[in-house]
Scaffold this active site. Structure first.
Site, PDB file in Angstrom:
ATOM      1  N   PHE A 179       4.423 -10.304   1.822  1.00 55.55           N
ATOM      2  CA  PHE A 179       2.551 -10.274   2.644  1.00 55.55           C
ATOM      3  C   PHE A 179       1.589 -10.732   1.508  1.00 55.55           C
ATOM      4  O   PHE A 179       1.485  -9.702  -0.110  1.00 55.55           O
ATOM      5  CB  PHE A 179       2.300  -8.979   2.360  1.00 55.55           C
TER       6      PHE A 179
ATOM      7  N   VAL B  16      -2.569 -10.226   1.914  1.00 62.62           N
ATOM      8  CA  VAL B  16      -3.152 -10.949   2.502  1.00 62.62           C
ATOM      9  C   VAL B  16      -4.807 -10.191   2.103  1.00 62.62           C
ATOM     10  O   VAL B  16      -4.220  -9.937   0.624  1.00 62.62           O
ATOM     11  CB  VAL B  16      -2.902  -9.180   3.302  1.00 62.62           C
TER      12      VAL B  16
ATOM     13  N   LYS C 278      -7.093 -10.550  -1.197  1.00 62.40           N
ATOM     14  CA  LYS C 278      -7.054 -11.053  -2.209  1.00 62.40           C
ATOM     15  C   LYS C 278      -5.763 -11.509  -2.986  1.00 62.40           C
ATOM     16  O   LYS C 278      -5.561 -11.962  -3.786  1.00 62.40           O
ATOM     17  CB  LYS C 278      -8.411 -10.443  -3.520  1.00 62.40           C
ATOM     18  N   TYR C 279      -4.738 -11.159  -2.270  1.00 63.45           N
ATOM     19  CA  TYR C 279      -3.492 -11.329  -2.693  1.00 63.45           C
ATOM     20  C   TYR C 279      -3.464 -12.465  -2.757  1.00 63.45           C
ATOM     21  O   TYR C 279      -2.477 -12.514  -3.674  1.00 63.45           O
ATOM     22  CB  TYR C 279      -2.791  -9.966  -2.500  1.00 63.45           C
TER      23      TYR C 279
ATOM     24  N   ASP D 116       7.697  -7.779  -3.219  1.00 68.11           N
ATOM     25  CA  ASP D 116       6.042  -7.893  -3.672  1.00 68.11           C
ATOM     26  C   ASP D 116       5.443  -8.831  -4.194  1.00 68.11           C
ATOM     27  O   ASP D 116       5.708  -9.230  -4.962  1.00 68.11           O
ATOM     28  CB  ASP D 116       5.606  -6.801  -4.887  1.00 68.11           C
TER      29      ASP D 116
ATOM     30  N   ASP E 253       2.203  -9.263  -6.158  1.00 69.70           N
ATOM     31  CA  ASP E 253       2.051  -9.780  -7.013  1.00 69.70           C
ATOM     32  C   ASP E 253       2.519  -9.189  -8.244  1.00 69.70           C
ATOM     33  O   ASP E 253       3.152  -8.474  -9.516  1.00 69.70           O
ATOM     34  CB  ASP E 253       0.680  -8.128  -6.846  1.00 69.70           C
TER      35      ASP E 253
ATOM     36  N   GLY F 263      10.395   3.934 -13.090  1.00 73.51           N
ATOM     37  CA  GLY F 263       9.598   5.453 -13.869  1.00 73.51           C
ATOM     38  C   GLY F 263      10.247   7.209 -13.566  1.00 73.51           C
ATOM     39  O   GLY F 263      10.247   7.632 -14.589  1.00 73.51           O
ATOM     40  N   TYR F 264      11.270   6.735 -13.091  1.00 72.76           N
ATOM     41  CA  TYR F 264      12.339   7.874 -12.870  1.00 72.76           C
ATOM     42  C   TYR F 264      14.178   7.454 -13.116  1.00 72.76           C
ATOM     43  O   TYR F 264      14.351   7.926 -12.703  1.00 72.76           O
ATOM     44  CB  TYR F 264      12.427   7.710 -11.269  1.00 72.76           C
TER      45      TYR F 264
ATOM     46  N   GLU G  64       7.863   3.127   0.759  1.00 70.17           N
ATOM     47  CA  GLU G  64       8.961   3.692  -0.075  1.00 70.17           C
ATOM     48  C   GLU G  64       9.021   5.166   0.058  1.00 70.17           C
ATOM     49  O   GLU G  64      10.204   5.542   0.154  1.00 70.17           O
ATOM     50  CB  GLU G  64       7.705   3.686  -1.535  1.00 70.17           C
TER      51      GLU G  64
END
Length: 369
Positions: free
Chosen positions: A133, A135, A137-138, A223, A225, A247-248, A316
């Site tokens: 996706f 949408v 400015k991405y 994603d 980005d 992170g986990y 998520e």
């Protein structure tokens, strides 16, 4: 009691069978053949029509989506003459765990041979869909994502990038390899980044129903980005593949995972439950299994919205709830989704995909809040 059958009985039975055959021949052209896996809903360009179609899809059972068996990983066949290193039963990585407690592979660099696994899966010839996706400015991230994908992502496989965007004129022209293409899917703009995230499951469900179901066997949600820094190959494929959140993944106790902890939400997970925490930035699987999961995330988010609650990490949170009780068949290490914000630790031998550094306040529609 024993019965005696004479010639008359045999003749009567034969005449009956002949009559059945004649009736079948007469009527068989009066009925249309059953067609499996055809689009249940005809395409439309108006977003109001798409909303109506979405309501139809929500009411549809998964079994009604596609009655034909979808592509599956078949026999692990390899051509003769392939040159590769001999595998060992005695050596390997000792700094990580390479299997889950439900006996699914946990994939890291050094736990597979890319030459062998790509050779096996290319013989199966899966058609792979990548749903992204872009949408607002991405759209600025599209060029790097596709260019690096062409360099590193399932090279030599058939891949279609399904780009959902509200700015079709900003989709870049990128040179693509053989068997690879781009399909643009129009979606409405959004006023909040959270609405873009929540809307992904809705529009992905619709795109699978209308288009992807006839064009792909395997689907990745990713994603936009992000960029590819190194090879991502067939080792990532399975019925349902999830990626450990960077992170986990080390020593975080399950009660500290950022699961949804409010019982009012459909994404609720009690503090004493949990395996891993998975990212929603990369996940994939068989088309049928991904359809079921994507639609689940959409429907649970929709139920939450009706109850005036939004899961802490949107889809998520619902993804993690689903994967807790419907175990993934392969777990990919954080190599498959790192972040340019973070230092790379010693156990991450290669970063394959990474999220880019960006100014969230500038690129998100509501300033990142």
């Amino acid at each position: 009691m024993q019965r005696n059958f004479g010639k008359t009985h045999v003749l009567v039975a034969a005449a009956f069978l002949v009559s059945l055959g004649l009736l079948y021949s007469y009527f068989r052209n009066s009925f249309s053949p059953i067609s499996f896996c055809q689009p249940c809903i005809q395409p439309g360009n108006d977003f109001n029509e798409l909303e109506k179609e979405m309501e139809q899809i929500k009411a549809m059972k998964h079994s009604e989506h596609c009655k034909k068996d979808s592509w599956k990983i078949g026999e692990l066949l390899m051509q003769s003459g392939l040159k590769y290193a001999q595998p060992s039963t005695q050596t390997g990585r000792t700094d990580i765990n390479a299997v889950t407690n439900w006996n699914a592979p946990l994939v890291w660099e050094g736990t597979f041979d890319p030459v062998v696994i790509d050779a096996i899966y290319k013989k199966m010839d899966p058609r792979v869909a990548v749903v992204v996706f872009a949408v607002g400015k991405y759209t600025r991230f599209l060029k790097a994502f596709i260019e690096t994908g062409e360099k590193f992502f399932l090279v030599g496989f058939n891949v279609t990038y399904y780009i959902h965007t509200d700015r079709e004129n900003e989709v870049p022209k990128v040179a693509l390899g053989k068997g690879r293409k781009i399909t643009t899917v129009p979606v409405p703009s959004a006023n909040r980044w959270q609405d873009v995230v929540l809307g992904r499951m809705k529009w992905a469900t619709l795109t699978i129903e209308k288009t992807i179901r006839n064009e792909a066997d395997y689907l990745f949600m990713m994603d936009i980005d992000s960029v590819f820094y190194s090879r991502v190959g067939a080792e990532s494929l399975s019925r349902l593949s999830a990626v450990l959140h960077r992170g986990y993944y080390k020593n975080t106790p399950r009660e500290k995972f950022p699961y949804e902890r409010r019982p009012e939400s459909k994404a609720y997970i009690p503090a004493e439950e949990g395996d891993y925490y998975y990212t929603a930035a990369v996940w994939g699987g068989y088309l049928g299994d991904m359809y079921k999961l994507v639609k689940y995330c959409f429907e649970m988010s929709d139920e939450d919205a009706k109850n005036k609650i939004e899961a802490v990490w949107q889809e998520e949170s619902h993804l993690n709830k689903y994967l807790l009780y419907n175990k993934p068949t392969k777990v990919l290490s954080p190599e498959y989704l790192w972040s340019d914000y973070d230092k790379v630790p010693a156990d991450i031998k290669v970063v394959r995909i990474s999220q880019l550094v960006k100014n969230y306040a500038e690129v998100r529609p509501n300033g990142g809040n």
